[in-house]
Enzyme design. Structure first.
Site, mmCIF file in Angstrom:
data_model
loop_
_atom_site.group_PDB
_atom_site.id
_atom_site.type_symbol
_atom_site.label_atom_id
_atom_site.label_comp_id
_atom_site.label_asym_id
_atom_site.label_seq_id
_atom_site.Cartn_x
_atom_site.Cartn_y
_atom_site.Cartn_z
ATOM 1 N N HIS A 268 -29.390 -56.223 49.954
ATOM 2 C CA HIS A 268 -28.436 -55.227 50.442
ATOM 3 C C HIS A 268 -27.144 -55.194 49.634
ATOM 4 O O HIS A 268 -26.204 -54.488 49.989
ATOM 5 C CB HIS A 268 -28.113 -55.542 51.916
ATOM 6 N N TRP A 269 -27.079 -55.942 48.536
ATOM 7 C CA TRP A 269 -25.821 -56.127 47.817
ATOM 8 C C TRP A 269 -26.021 -55.899 46.329
ATOM 9 O O TRP A 269 -25.752 -56.761 45.503
ATOM 10 C CB TRP A 269 -25.308 -57.543 48.080
#
Length: 288
Positions: A268-269
């Protein structure tokens, strides 16, 4: 040589009216003094998040080519005032961004939005199309139910648990699914993030209260995506366990002038996990 910006030296505040009250909002202003366009970086909703914590590895590639980079802390995060949101937090954050744009006298901005920041970027673009240059959306942009993964997702459940019980154990559980490769997550990183979380318990309490009042803090605006005319780069991690890849597909289907890049071996990053290629892609997108 790259100009070095520090969090302390770039730390600033402005105040704006919100409803019947006033909000004091924190931002970091990294201005190389070249008179170039402004890029605003919008962070996600994890406990302890901030613009600087989310994007400090992505500033210098933009300032090195002349962009002014602003990192905005949403109300309820970092040094900004806390708030209970009973409506759409996407629209609340968009109003705060509009307040900053007006305060700084900016005609238009490019926006990079990560997760919650993606929701804010879309809400801002819908409400203020004339202020938008280009958009980069990562891991967020519209709400709704995924037909492919159980809802709420694994990562969102772990965020909720961390907000309610901010311990190092719950932080590590959340971070274990936040990124694809956890080997770079150090004890120092965990402790720094936990310290940030515990420094503002009012943020934690008000976030929980907000979700109790209105569980749909980030509403589905899929039916309005066709209104966004800005060139949009959508970036996603194929292994994202917070916001699944099909949301990125909905964005590219709905936004007419959009393109999609998917990183494999990425959670998610993306701006942290694949920062070198991410930085090159974003600079190229904003400069061509």
């Amino acid at each position: 040589m790259s100009q070095v910006f520090t969090e302390a030296a770039t730390s600033k505040f402005f105040s704006m009216k919100e409803g019947d009250g006033e909000l004091k909002i924190h931002y970091n202003d990294c201005d190389p003094g070249t008179g170039g366009d402004t890029v605003v970086l919008l962070h996600g909703s994890g406990p302890g998040a901030s613009g600087w914590a989310n994007f400090n590895l992505n500033i210098s590639p933009l300032t090195d080519v002349g962009f002014r980079v602003i990192l905005l802390d949403a109300p309820g995060w970092s040094k900004s005032d806390s708030i209970i949101s009973s409506g759409s937090r996407s629209e609340l954050n968009a109003r705060v961004l509009k307040g900053l744009v007006d305060y700084l006298g900016l005609a238009h901005i490019h926006i990079v939005g990560n997760s919650m920041g993606g929701h804010c970027a879309v809400a801002f673009a819908l409400a203020n199309p004339s202020n938008v240059g280009k958009l980069v959306l990562m891991g967020g942009g519209t709400g709704g139910v995924s037909p492919f993964v159980p809802m709420p997702t694994e990562g969102i459940k772990l965020i909720g648990a961390l907000y309610r019980d901010p311990t190092i154990e719950n932080l590590k559980k959340m971070m274990s699914v936040f990124v694809f490769d956890t080997s770079a997550l150090t004890e120092e990183l965990y402790q720094t993030r936990l310290n940030n979380i515990l420094a503002r318990r009012d943020h934690l309490e008000n976030f929980v209260k907000s979700t109790e009042i209105n569980p749909k803090q980030f509403p589905d605006v899929g039916h309005r995506l066709g209104e966004i005319m800005a060139q949009t780069l959508i970036i996603w991690g194929r292994n994202d366990r917070f916001v699944s890849l099909d949301v990125g597909l909905r964005l590219i289907a709905g936004i007419p002038n959009s393109e999609l890049h998917v990183f494999n071996n990425c959670g998610h990053w993306a701006q942290w996990e694949h920062r070198d290629k991410f930085n090159r892609m974003v600079v190229d997108f904003f400069t061509t």
